[in-house]
Design an enzyme around this catalytic site. Structure first.
Site, PDB file in Angstrom:
ATOM      1  N   ASN A   7      55.931  40.277  25.671  1.00  0.00           N
ATOM      2  CA  ASN A   7      54.968  41.035  26.464  1.00  0.00           C
ATOM      3  C   ASN A   7      55.767  41.678  27.586  1.00  0.00           C
ATOM      4  O   ASN A   7      56.272  40.999  28.486  1.00  0.00           O
ATOM      5  CB  ASN A   7      53.876  40.118  27.024  1.00  0.00           C
ATOM      6  N   ASN A   9      54.789  43.808  29.905  1.00  0.00           N
ATOM      7  CA  ASN A   9      54.048  44.097  31.134  1.00  0.00           C
ATOM      8  C   ASN A   9      54.474  45.460  31.694  1.00  0.00           C
ATOM      9  O   ASN A   9      54.807  45.599  32.860  1.00  0.00           O
ATOM     10  CB  ASN A   9      54.260  42.994  32.173  1.00  0.00           C
ATOM     11  N   GLU A  35      51.640  44.913  25.598  1.00  0.00           N
ATOM     12  CA  GLU A  35      51.359  45.443  26.938  1.00  0.00           C
ATOM     13  C   GLU A  35      52.402  46.493  27.332  1.00  0.00           C
ATOM     14  O   GLU A  35      53.051  46.391  28.373  1.00  0.00           O
ATOM     15  CB  GLU A  35      51.266  44.309  27.973  1.00  0.00           C
ATOM     16  N   ASP A 149      51.357  37.900  22.512  1.00  0.00           N
ATOM     17  CA  ASP A 149      50.745  37.214  23.636  1.00  0.00           C
ATOM     18  C   ASP A 149      49.314  36.872  23.239  1.00  0.00           C
ATOM     19  O   ASP A 149      48.478  37.758  23.105  1.00  0.00           O
ATOM     20  CB  ASP A 149      50.783  38.132  24.862  1.00  0.00           C
ATOM     21  N   ASN A 151      47.446  34.623  24.986  1.00  0.00           N
ATOM     22  CA  ASN A 151      46.695  34.269  26.191  1.00  0.00           C
ATOM     23  C   ASN A 151      45.965  32.932  26.067  1.00  0.00           C
ATOM     24  O   ASN A 151      44.899  32.752  26.658  1.00  0.00           O
ATOM     25  CB  ASN A 151      45.712  35.398  26.554  1.00  0.00           C
ATOM     26  N   ASP A 246      56.790  39.351  33.518  1.00  0.00           N
ATOM     27  CA  ASP A 246      56.303  38.018  33.866  1.00  0.00           C
ATOM     28  C   ASP A 246      56.310  37.091  32.646  1.00  0.00           C
ATOM     29  O   ASP A 246      56.083  35.887  32.774  1.00  0.00           O
ATOM     30  CB  ASP A 246      54.916  38.069  34.514  1.00  0.00           C
ATOM     31  N   HIS A 247      56.579  37.657  31.457  1.00  0.00           N
ATOM     32  CA  HIS A 247      56.773  36.887  30.232  1.00  0.00           C
ATOM     33  C   HIS A 247      58.264  36.846  29.885  1.00  0.00           C
ATOM     34  O   HIS A 247      59.028  37.711  30.316  1.00  0.00           O
ATOM     35  CB  HIS A 247      56.026  37.524  29.051  1.00  0.00           C
TER      36      HIS A 247
END
Length: 256
Positions: A7, A9, A35, A149, A151, A246-247
């Site tokens: 991911n 981001n 993302e 991802d 989640n 952030d991943h």
């Protein structure tokens, strides 16, 4: 065969942090991104078409700068699919599938419910809708690698603060029960757990506080495979040395 899932981001943000230089060194056969947060027309720089790879993007049509998935592939796929037949899901750019003979590699971005109850209820509806699709795929005789991802954490070993997150999206009992259904009833295989049954590692950390520095994380990025691929799993790793997002990138090596 090496497959990497990340991911990003924001693919343009990750690019400024060196993700393409790192990917070049990994010699992956397939890279699945989630993302991307961009429209393909915005990705005119050659870096977004890595040398030697066939590149496919599925952007969010619902709003710009949101969601989006991509696949980079050394080998040209026989077919690319970007629709599962549900417009409210498809238009958010959450699925892309590359087909190679009897193998499908999918980049998935399962909705988050962390923004509020409305999106959490949507996430539950998507989980319910995807269940018969995953049943069909598992019974189809095709080999599938579902990257992305999701989640959702699955067990205590997949999240640092288990108790305090029981009422938070991504760690809700109903969400974890859905992964139980996929793994224990339908037969899908969590490649990380198959290779590292007792490991405690994470793929995502909040940007708040010092979560990453203190390793207060969640393992919500997966490569989930059909049972026929279990014996072809060789190794996996979560890369934390550099911070592209952030991943963290999740890499799995498969026997040919």
């Amino acid at each position: 065969m090496r497959i990497i899932s990340l991911n990003a981001n924001g693919i343009r943000s990750a690019a400024t942090k060196g993700v393409f230089e790192w990917l070049r060194q990994q010699d992956a056969d397939v890279v699945c991104l989630q993302e991307t947060k961009a429209q393909e027309a915005q990705l005119t720089d050659p870096m977004f078409r890595p040398d030697g790879h066939h590149c496919f993007y599925h952007d969010a049509r619902s709003k710009k700068g949101y969601s989006g998935v991509a696949i980079y592939s050394k080998r040209e796929p026989d077919e690319i699919r970007t629709s599962l037949g549900r417009e409210d899901f498809d238009c958010e750019g959450r699925y892309i599938e590359a087909r190679y003979g009897n193998l499908s590699v999918v980049s998935f971005y399962i909705p988050s419910g962390s923004s509020g109850d409305e999106r959490q209820q949507y996430k539950f509806r998507i989980m319910e809708w995807l269940t018969p699709i995953f049943r069909e795929w598992a019974a189809s005789g095709r080999d599938y690698v579902l990257c992305g991802d999701w989640n959702i954490v699955h067990t205590k070993d997949d999240i640092k603060n288990w108790t305090s997150n029981q009422k938070n999206s991504g760690c809700l009992p109903q969400e974890r029960a859905w992964l139980d259904l996929l793994f224990k009833e339908i037969g899908w295989v969590d490649s990380f757990r198959a290779l590292k049954p007792d490991a405690v590692e994470y793929t995502w950390w909040s940007n708040r506080g010092q979560a990453r520095a203190n390793n207060v994380g969640w393992r919500i990025d997966y490569q989930i495979v059909t049972p026929g691929l279990r014996d072809r799993l060789r190794d996996c790793s979560i890369y934390r040395d550099e911070r592209f997002s952030d991943h963290a990138p999740f890499t799995v090596d498969y026997a040919e």
